[in-house]
Design an enzyme around this catalytic site. Structure first.
Site, PDB file in Angstrom:
ATOM      1  N   GLU A 142       0.713  -1.312  -0.387  1.00 23.19           N
ATOM      2  CA  GLU A 142       0.188   0.444  -0.160  1.00 23.19           C
ATOM      3  C   GLU A 142       0.769   1.218  -0.172  1.00 23.19           C
ATOM      4  OE1 GLU A 142      -2.261  -1.908   3.889  1.00 23.19           O
ATOM      5  OE2 GLU A 142      -3.661  -1.216   1.852  1.00 23.19           O
ATOM      6  N   GLU A 167      -4.005  -9.829   3.735  1.00 26.96           N
ATOM      7  CA  GLU A 167      -4.285  -9.171   5.192  1.00 26.96           C
ATOM      8  C   GLU A 167      -5.609 -10.078   5.620  1.00 26.96           C
ATOM      9  OE1 GLU A 167      -3.371  -7.165   2.981  1.00 26.96           O
ATOM     10  OE2 GLU A 167      -2.996  -5.040   4.061  1.00 26.96           O
TER      11      GLU A 167
HETATM   12  N1  3HC Z   1       4.802  -7.375  11.517  1.00 25.99           N
HETATM   13  C1  3HC Z   1       5.890  -7.942  12.673  1.00 25.99           C
HETATM   14  N2  3HC Z   1       6.409  -8.866  12.425  1.00 25.99           N
HETATM   15  C2  3HC Z   1       5.577  -9.974  11.345  1.00 25.99           C
HETATM   16  C3  3HC Z   1       5.288  -9.323  10.232  1.00 25.99           C
HETATM   17  C4  3HC Z   1       4.504  -8.324  10.586  1.00 25.99           C
HETATM   18  N3  3HC Z   1       3.660  -7.545   9.525  1.00 25.99           N
HETATM   19  N4  3HC Z   1       5.440 -10.111   9.203  1.00 25.99           N
HETATM   20  C5  3HC Z   1       5.901 -11.392   9.879  1.00 25.99           C
HETATM   21  N5  3HC Z   1       6.685 -10.515  10.882  1.00 25.99           N
HETATM   22  C6  3HC Z   1       7.851 -11.523  11.667  1.00 25.99           C
HETATM   23  C7  3HC Z   1       7.716 -13.339  12.171  1.00 25.99           C
HETATM   24  O1  3HC Z   1       6.017 -13.066  13.315  1.00 25.99           O
HETATM   25  C8  3HC Z   1       8.669 -13.432  12.384  1.00 25.99           C
HETATM   26  O2  3HC Z   1       9.290 -13.337  13.839  1.00 25.99           O
HETATM   27  P1  3HC Z   1       9.717 -14.026  14.644  1.00 25.99           P
HETATM   28  O3  3HC Z   1      10.995 -14.549  14.493  1.00 25.99           O
HETATM   29  O4  3HC Z   1      10.163 -12.675  15.928  1.00 25.99           O
HETATM   30  O5  3HC Z   1       8.934 -15.196  14.645  1.00 25.99           O
HETATM   31  C9  3HC Z   1       9.783 -13.314  11.718  1.00 25.99           C
HETATM   32  O6  3HC Z   1       9.218 -11.476  10.771  1.00 25.99           O
HETATM   33  C10 3HC Z   1       9.647 -13.906  10.067  1.00 25.99           C
HETATM   34  O7  3HC Z   1       8.631 -13.843   9.770  1.00 25.99           O
HETATM   35  P2  3HC Z   1       8.264 -15.393   9.242  1.00 25.99           P
HETATM   36  O8  3HC Z   1       8.220 -16.914  10.113  1.00 25.99           O
HETATM   37  O9  3HC Z   1       6.389 -16.130   8.687  1.00 25.99           O
HETATM   38  O10 3HC Z   1       9.575 -15.541   7.914  1.00 25.99           O
HETATM   39  P3  3HC Z   1       9.041 -15.794   6.113  1.00 25.99           P
HETATM   40  O11 3HC Z   1      10.127 -15.350   5.367  1.00 25.99           O
HETATM   41  O12 3HC Z   1       9.000 -17.275   6.046  1.00 25.99           O
HETATM   42  O13 3HC Z   1       7.948 -15.045   5.819  1.00 25.99           O
HETATM   43  C11 3HC Z   1       6.368 -13.208   5.272  1.00 25.99           C
HETATM   44  C12 3HC Z   1       7.675 -13.720   5.874  1.00 25.99           C
HETATM   45  C13 3HC Z   1       6.518 -13.598   3.932  1.00 25.99           C
HETATM   46  C14 3HC Z   1       6.468 -11.272   5.536  1.00 25.99           C
HETATM   47  C15 3HC Z   1       5.431 -13.957   6.576  1.00 25.99           C
HETATM   48  O14 3HC Z   1       5.869 -13.389   7.768  1.00 25.99           O
HETATM   49  C16 3HC Z   1       4.380 -13.141   6.396  1.00 25.99           C
HETATM   50  O15 3HC Z   1       3.012 -13.430   4.964  1.00 25.99           O
HETATM   51  N6  3HC Z   1       4.102 -11.571   7.350  1.00 25.99           N
HETATM   52  C17 3HC Z   1       2.538 -11.547   7.073  1.00 25.99           C
HETATM   53  C18 3HC Z   1       2.548 -10.143   6.251  1.00 25.99           C
HETATM   54  C19 3HC Z   1       1.219  -9.307   6.693  1.00 25.99           C
HETATM   55  O16 3HC Z   1      -0.007  -9.967   6.841  1.00 25.99           O
HETATM   56  N7  3HC Z   1       1.393  -8.396   5.783  1.00 25.99           N
HETATM   57  C20 3HC Z   1      -0.592  -8.329   6.206  1.00 25.99           C
HETATM   58  C21 3HC Z   1       0.057  -6.909   7.555  1.00 25.99           C
HETATM   59  S1  3HC Z   1      -1.842  -6.301   8.035  1.00 25.99           S
HETATM   60  C22 3HC Z   1      -1.844  -4.701   7.289  1.00 25.99           C
HETATM   61  O17 3HC Z   1      -0.529  -4.735   6.986  1.00 25.99           O
HETATM   62  C23 3HC Z   1      -2.780  -3.734   7.327  1.00 25.99           C
HETATM   63  C24 3HC Z   1      -1.940  -2.735   6.050  1.00 25.99           C
HETATM   64  O18 3HC Z   1      -3.759  -3.291   5.082  1.00 25.99           O
HETATM   65  C25 3HC Z   1      -3.345  -1.354   7.017  1.00 25.99           C
END
Ligand code: 3HC
Ligand code: NAI
Length: 699
Positions: free
Chosen positions: A105, A125
């Site tokens: 975004e 999300e």
């Molecule tokens: N915020 C905070 N921490 C996050 C994060 C995020 N968005 N995404 C990942 N992390 C952290 C995980 O908790 C993990 O922390 P840890 O090592 O302390 O356990 C670390 O990053 C690594 O994550 P993964 O083990 O999942 O590592 P991968 O390499 O397998 O995957 C990733 C990385 C593809 C980024 C995966 O973590 C993921 O899908 N994350 C979620 C992304 C997400 O949902 N983003 C949307 C957030 S909501 C948003 O943006 C709202 C907006 O629209 C207003």
């Protein structure tokens, strides 16, 4: 500050630097806004690049901040996006690695975007029970088209940047960099090339229409109905994208914001966010640091080619790790291998596995009747009969042949892993690896930590579990480990409910309506009622004062073991799996009730659900207090991935916290007063009682 500012001649670069994935937390947001102000105040700067440090551009909003003050503090993500759009100098997003959620975004608010190949681009999300809340539903359709955008938003699945970049007419990426390595240089050059461009292009100004809007969105709503059964978010994603096509940009944005805030407060989103963190936390063990050295696993041995052994072997073959299966007799080996082939062939038939992949996997498999052939295995998993004497013989032989440092694992579901370890001269190398049936399908793996299990063994097993795509949860040694120890309390309640007036289908329907994949009686018929019977017979000796309903034993005495005998709690038509309520069973239950002198009463679905679920919660609290499970989230992961607990409820411990532990304890006290129940098992676990009294939750 977790965003760094650097001037490269006439281009300012703001680098997001908030490991692990450059989540857009408060400090990062402040850093971006400060960087933008500094760049605009510097007459020497002609253009601005926003990039990400490490392996990601940005993984989106910082999920850890959700529900805290920090997420509300200015600059919030909307303000940051506003500051980018209003910048007087061109802002270029230089995207690589991961560009997700709020990260995408943010990029969509920049005037230009350049992406490296291999980047995972997503608005995920929905997987957190949300929708993109910082303009994603309004801007993405404007650059990739309405249908492609809705697919991405509703599925949450990543798409590779080079795939999007190659789509004719797409406006998401203005440029594709040649490689991630050249992105920084190419972004600087691109920023210089657009330094004088005016007016600055904004995605919000692009048109957003669908030629057959009404019909398409109706179709989309029908499509998401299935996946949206227990989750409100997918349908709201459709609403928001439809608004992008029908409302003015600012109105659409406002609408998206309202939907986002509403979803943020739903129990479904809280459950999914809990699951996100619990899943990641499960792989971490408090006293086993992340940098604990691991042993190398190049070859795996499996002992026993029965129901479990074959499936266990398949997991490693699927991950490209050679497997040797050992059996006592050639016929048993042949049967086991035939089952593995049958499973793979079914996948090939359904188009889920390519023929050449199947052949590659089978080429990694060897069989033997001799322990000598296991001597070069790095990990050996035993899956022989569930008898301590048999396990003893196996582990003693293994101890003779296995190479020093090999990990010796048992798939036992009920036996004491410490006793098994003591059969060897290397108890530090012994661990439980409790797979669930069918072992090649079920996600859950309970890793049973014995008294002597070495830390590097645990670290290795947790890592290998990830490699074979299992959700591994550590359990201490106790009867039934985490999952089965809890399920026994649940089955006990299911039996009492029959004694008191329910039919099996009433109980199953109530808990299935709550969201369980299968009620206890349908589950019993699937797994085989004789398994629980054998366990209970042992319990009658070990714990003679424990109360059980006798109905399950009476059922087994009738030979009704479940689907495998064509009859169990339900009747089954030949070759079919549909559970048909059985008049014979209902009569048996009624007669048993009469024999006990119980007048049946009408039991509400609410009571059924509470008794089944809270029985899990109370045992879970004991397991937590005893240190058998390290965290409440671990117990939830066991139930979500191994026992069909509804995802949208977040697991038994999370669900209890949502209900309020005080309320849970009150209900338990009420159940304890029922003379037909087992008052002792409703005595609140001390941890639960304490947390309830303090008004706290498990997390
Ligand atoms: N915020 C905070 N921490 C996050 C994060 C995020 N968005 N995404 C990942 N992390 C952290 C995980 O908790 C993990 O922390 P840890 O090592 O302390 O356990 C670390 O990053 C690594 O994550 P993964 O083990 O999942 O590592 P991968 O390499 O397998 O995957 C990733 C990385 C593809 C980024 C995966 O973590 C993921 O899908 N994350 C979620 C992304 C997400 O949902 N983003 C949307 C957030 S909501 C948003 O943006 C709202 C907006 O629209 C207003
Ligand atoms: P099974 O009876 O289907 O298979 C056991 C296999 O082990 C048989 O093929 C037998 O020939 C072989 N075997 C027995 N003794 C042996 C020995 N000394 N050396 C080599 N092979 C030998 O049993 P199943 O169901 O596969 O169970 C195996 C283990 O997995 C048990 O400990 C069980 O408790 C556990 N388990 C079973 C689950 C299930 O749902 N079936 C789930 C989780 C764990």
């Amino acid at each position: 500050m977790t965003a760094e500012y650097q001037a490269h001649g006439d281009v300012a670069v703001i680098t997001l630097n908030n490991p692990p994935v450059n989540g857009l937390g408060l400090d990062t947001r402040r850093g971006i806004v400060d960087g933008l102000e500094r760049a605009q105040a510097d007459a020497a700067v002609k253009a601005i690049v926003i990039a990400g440090a490490g392996g990601a551009f940005s993984g989106g909003a910082d999920i850890k901040e959700f529900g805290t003050d920090k997420s509300l503090q200015e600059p919030n993500l909307h303000s940051v996006i506003g500051a980018i759009e209003q910048a007087t100098k061109p802002v270029v997003a230089a995207i690589h690695g991961v560009c997700m959620g709020g990260g995408l975004e943010l990029a969509l608010a920049c005037h230009y975007r350049i992406a490296a190949p291999g980047c995972n681009v997503a608005l995920p999300e929905v997987k957190l029970g949300l929708l993109p809340g910082a303009g994603g539903t309004q801007r993405l359709p404007r650059v990739v088209g309405v249908e492609a955008a809705l697919n991405m938003i509703v599925s949450g699945e990543p798409v590779k940047s080079e795939f999007i970049g190659a789509v004719p007419g797409q406006k998401l990426f203005d440029r594709m960099a040649a490689s991630p390595g050249s992105l920084a240089e190419e972004a600087l050059a691109f920023a210089r090339s657009v330094a004088d461009a005016r007016p600055l292009p904004l995605v919000r100004n692009l048109p957003c229409k669908h030629p057959e809007g009404d019909a398409y969105f109706q179709f989309a709503r029908n499509m998401v109905k299935g996946m949206a059964r227990n989750f409100p978010a997918p349908a709201r994603c459709v609403d928001a994208v439809e608004a992008a096509t029908k409302r003015k940009f600012a109105d659409g944005l406002q609408y998206e914001r309202e939907l986002f805030i509403n979803l943020m407060w739903t129990p479904e989103s809280r459950a999914l966010r809990h699951l996100f963190f619990a899943e990641r936390a499960a792989s971490k063990i408090a006293d086993v640091p992340a940098d604990t050295p691991q042993r190398e696993i190049r070859k795996v041995g499996v002992i026993g080619a029965g129901t479990m052994g074959g499936g266990i072997g398949m997991n490693f073959l699927n991950a490209g790790i050679p497997v040797t299966i050992l059996e006592m007799k050639q016929e048993a080996l042949d049967r086991g291998i035939a089952t593995i082939r049958k499973n793979y062939e079914a996948q090939v038939k359904k188009g889920k596995l390519k023929e050449d992949k199947y052949q590659q996997r089978m080429a990694l498999l060897s069989t033997t009747l001799s322990y000598d052939d296991l001597k070069d295995c790095d990990l050996v998993i035993e899956a022989v009969f569930e008898e301590l004497g048999v396990k003893e013989a196996v582990f003693k032989q293994l101890d003779q042949v296995a190479r020093p440092g090999a990990i010796l694992a048992s798939n036992t579901s009920t036996l004491d892993v410490d006793k098994i370890a003591a059969f060897t001269r290397r108890p530090q190398d012994v661990v439980g690896m409790h797979f669930f049936s069918p072992a090649n399908v079920m996600k859950l793996l309970e890793v049973v930590r014995g008294k002597a299990t070495a830390k590097d063994v645990l670290a290795t097993v947790m890592a290998i579990a990830k490699k074979i795509k299992k959700t591994a949860v550590v359990s201490g040694v106790c009867d039934g480990f985490i999952g089965n120890r809890m399920i026994e309390r649940y089955s006990q309640q299911a039996g009492f409910l029959l004694d008191e007036g329910c039919t099996p289908s009433q109980v199953d329907k109530a808990i299935e309506k709550f969201g369980f994949a299968m009620g206890p009686f349908r589950m019993g018929d699937l797994a085989g009622n004789d398994i629980g019977w054998a366990i209970r017979k042992r319990r009658y000796v070990e714990k003679p004062d424990m109360k059980y309903s006798k109905t399950a034993d009476l059922l087994c005495e009738m030979g009704r073991f479940g689907q495998k005998t064509g009859a169990g709690w339900y009747d089954y038509a030949p070759g079919k799996r549909d559970a048909i309520p059985s008049p014979v069973v209902e009569k048996m239950v009624e007669e048993h009730r009469k024999a006990l002198g119980i007048a049946p009463r009408k039991i509400s679905d609410e009571e059924i659900v509470q008794r089944l679920v809270y029985s899990l919660v109370n045992e879970g609290a004991k397991i937590l207090e005893e240190g058998i499970a390290g965290k409440a989230g671990d117990i939830d992961m066991v139930y979500l991935t191994g026992y069909g607990f509804p995802i949208h409820r977040g697991g038994p411990m999370h669900y209890a916290s949502e209900v309020g532990l005080f309320n849970v304890v009150q209900s338990m006290k009420r159940f304890a007063r029922n003379p037909l129940d087992d008052a002792r098992s409703w005595e609140p676990a001390p941890l639960l009682a304490r947390l309830a009294a303090e008004g706290k939750a498990f997390a």
